[in-house]
Design an enzyme around this catalytic site. Sequence first.
Site, PDB file in Angstrom:
ATOM      1  N   ASP A  14     -10.725  -9.266 -10.553  1.00 24.46           N
ATOM      2  CA  ASP A  14     -10.723  -8.116  -9.639  1.00 24.46           C
ATOM      3  C   ASP A  14     -10.489  -6.793 -10.351  1.00 24.46           C
ATOM      4  O   ASP A  14     -11.205  -5.823 -10.106  1.00 24.46           O
ATOM      5  CB  ASP A  14      -9.646  -8.281  -8.557  1.00 24.46           C
ATOM      6  CG  ASP A  14     -10.010  -9.377  -7.572  1.00 24.46           C
ATOM      7  OD1 ASP A  14     -11.195  -9.757  -7.503  1.00 24.46           O
ATOM      8  OD2 ASP A  14      -9.105  -9.858  -6.867  1.00 24.46           O
ATOM      9  N   ARG A  95       6.783  -4.719  -9.201  1.00 27.01           N
ATOM     10  CA  ARG A  95       5.881  -3.648  -8.733  1.00 27.01           C
ATOM     11  C   ARG A  95       6.429  -2.248  -8.999  1.00 27.01           C
ATOM     12  O   ARG A  95       5.678  -1.389  -9.476  1.00 27.01           O
ATOM     13  CB  ARG A  95       5.533  -3.825  -7.255  1.00 27.01           C
ATOM     14  CG  ARG A  95       4.825  -5.144  -6.916  1.00 27.01           C
ATOM     15  CD  ARG A  95       3.753  -5.521  -7.887  1.00 27.01           C
ATOM     16  NE  ARG A  95       3.058  -6.746  -7.516  1.00 27.01           N
ATOM     17  CZ  ARG A  95       2.496  -7.577  -8.372  1.00 27.01           C
ATOM     18  NH1 ARG A  95       2.559  -7.333  -9.675  1.00 27.01           N
ATOM     19  NH2 ARG A  95       1.870  -8.651  -7.963  1.00 27.01           N
ATOM     20  N   ASP A 124       2.287  -6.122  -1.905  1.00 27.81           N
ATOM     21  CA  ASP A 124       2.232  -5.461  -3.207  1.00 27.81           C
ATOM     22  C   ASP A 124       1.576  -4.081  -3.139  1.00 27.81           C
ATOM     23  O   ASP A 124       1.989  -3.151  -3.826  1.00 27.81           O
ATOM     24  CB  ASP A 124       1.531  -6.362  -4.231  1.00 27.81           C
ATOM     25  CG  ASP A 124       2.374  -7.585  -4.580  1.00 27.81           C
ATOM     26  OD1 ASP A 124       3.612  -7.473  -4.519  1.00 27.81           O
ATOM     27  OD2 ASP A 124       1.801  -8.640  -4.915  1.00 27.81           O
ATOM     28  N   SER A 175      -3.706 -17.816  -5.604  1.00 29.22           N
ATOM     29  CA  SER A 175      -3.372 -16.467  -6.023  1.00 29.22           C
ATOM     30  C   SER A 175      -1.978 -16.551  -6.638  1.00 29.22           C
ATOM     31  O   SER A 175      -1.014 -16.922  -5.970  1.00 29.22           O
ATOM     32  CB  SER A 175      -3.372 -15.521  -4.821  1.00 29.22           C
ATOM     33  OG  SER A 175      -2.737 -14.318  -5.191  1.00 29.22           O
TER      34      SER A 175
HETATM   35  N1  ARG Z   1       4.824 -12.960  -1.179  1.00 29.22           N
HETATM   36  C1  ARG Z   1       5.418 -12.562  -2.389  1.00 29.22           C
HETATM   37  C2  ARG Z   1       5.882 -11.133  -2.298  1.00 29.22           C
HETATM   38  O1  ARG Z   1       5.425 -10.434  -1.442  1.00 29.22           O
HETATM   39  C3  ARG Z   1       4.565 -12.839  -3.584  1.00 29.22           C
HETATM   40  C4  ARG Z   1       3.343 -11.971  -3.723  1.00 29.22           C
HETATM   41  C5  ARG Z   1       2.565 -12.474  -4.879  1.00 29.22           C
HETATM   42  N2  ARG Z   1       1.449 -11.660  -5.179  1.00 29.22           N
HETATM   43  C6  ARG Z   1       0.255 -12.183  -5.462  1.00 29.22           C
HETATM   44  N3  ARG Z   1      -0.691 -11.343  -5.725  1.00 29.22           N
HETATM   45  N4  ARG Z   1       0.040 -13.463  -5.504  1.00 29.22           N
HETATM   46  O2  ARG Z   1       6.691 -10.699  -3.050  1.00 29.22           O
END
Ligand code: ARG
Length: 399
Positions: A14, A95, A124, A175
């Site tokens: 991506d 992040r 995110d 993912s």
């Molecule tokens: N649900 C988790 C969070 O919001 C993990 C997110 C993981 N991100 C991903 N792109 N797989 O912190």
Amino acid sequence: MADRVVLAYSGGLDTSVGIGWLKDATGKDVVALAVDVGQGGEDMADIRQRALDCGAVDAVVVDAKDEFADEFLMPALKTNALYQKRYPLVSALSRPLIARHLARTALELGADSVAHGCTGKGNDQVRFEAAVAAIAPELTSIAPVRDLALTRDKAIVYAEEHGLPIQQSKKSPYSIDQNVWGRAVETGFLEDPWNGPIEDLYAYTEDPTVPRDADEVTITFTAGVPTAIDGEAVTPLQAVQRMNELAGRHGVGRLDIVEDRLVGIKSREVYEAPGAIALIAAHEELENLTIERDLGRYKRDVENTWAQLVYDGLWFSELKRALDAFVDKSQEHVTGDIRLRLWGGSAVVTGRRSAESLYDFSLATYDTGDTFDQSLSKGFIELWSLPSKISARRDLGRP
Ligand code: ARG
């Protein structure tokens, strides 16, 4: 000179396609920024080269592992931060750090915008953009996958048409986001929350059901931060890495939860965070030994609020920073040793000691040597229950 946009670059499909996609859609030159938060896997030099091959005018690699451990993981550990009582905020912690590097790089290079590869459905995107807004409010955030509707199928076609150096064969059905604090796995067959996780999902932990002998480890904390493991001095990063190995071997820190995302969706998430879960268990128990009761009780509420703020992308908010000051103050006496037993998927505290301990043997003991004056309890309870007694008289109509 064309305007520039700094893209948070992972090296995956991506964000690789996102380089050309952003240039085509905005006319801006794209600078790729790859931040090493201990995600492991590919060499950062290869990732940098791929960004250039995909059309970035420049590509910057930052080793932020120590910064991540010192400035993001240690505050989380001091706070015993768990979202929904269980999730140690693996992605939520990385992040704001990545966003800070994005914003700083953009300002240094005179770029007017930053970009990330998040979809429009997750947390995110909020974390990146809210953090950038708090650090450099003049910057614009662009999310090609969300704003330019870059689907996975379109990305594959684009990569083929433009001969981008991306291998589709390695495409995982999941993912995954990982860093030194843990690993998050979502999508694929896990989207049915009745489907149990399979061994294949895990990379940081061994199967806890395989018979093996228990291990013991002693973690030394100084003011809430791990400073030695089994007597050997460690940096925060080394402490997390070492505990990932030791606790990961026993399958500690595997989590499977339905999580409430900020955007309102419930999602099924599988995590593994052996070091984080073992360190939090140890740290929390050292607090039980060294923190005064009312401070400890109050801090538990602060911990929950802190975890929710960080989960919700408000790392740089005023409230979160004020809570950090409270948490730092609370850690003054959190110094001492915790012995953990690692076995069968759990990290259990079996011993604690501290020069700052508030545990007083002569007060606690039921044997000879007791200095606690039990006769004082009688009057204490009389007064303690007086309000209850008075209201009960009224409610029950008794004298
Ligand atoms: N649900 C988790 C969070 O919001 C993990 C997110 C993981 N991100 C991903 N792109 N797989 O912190």
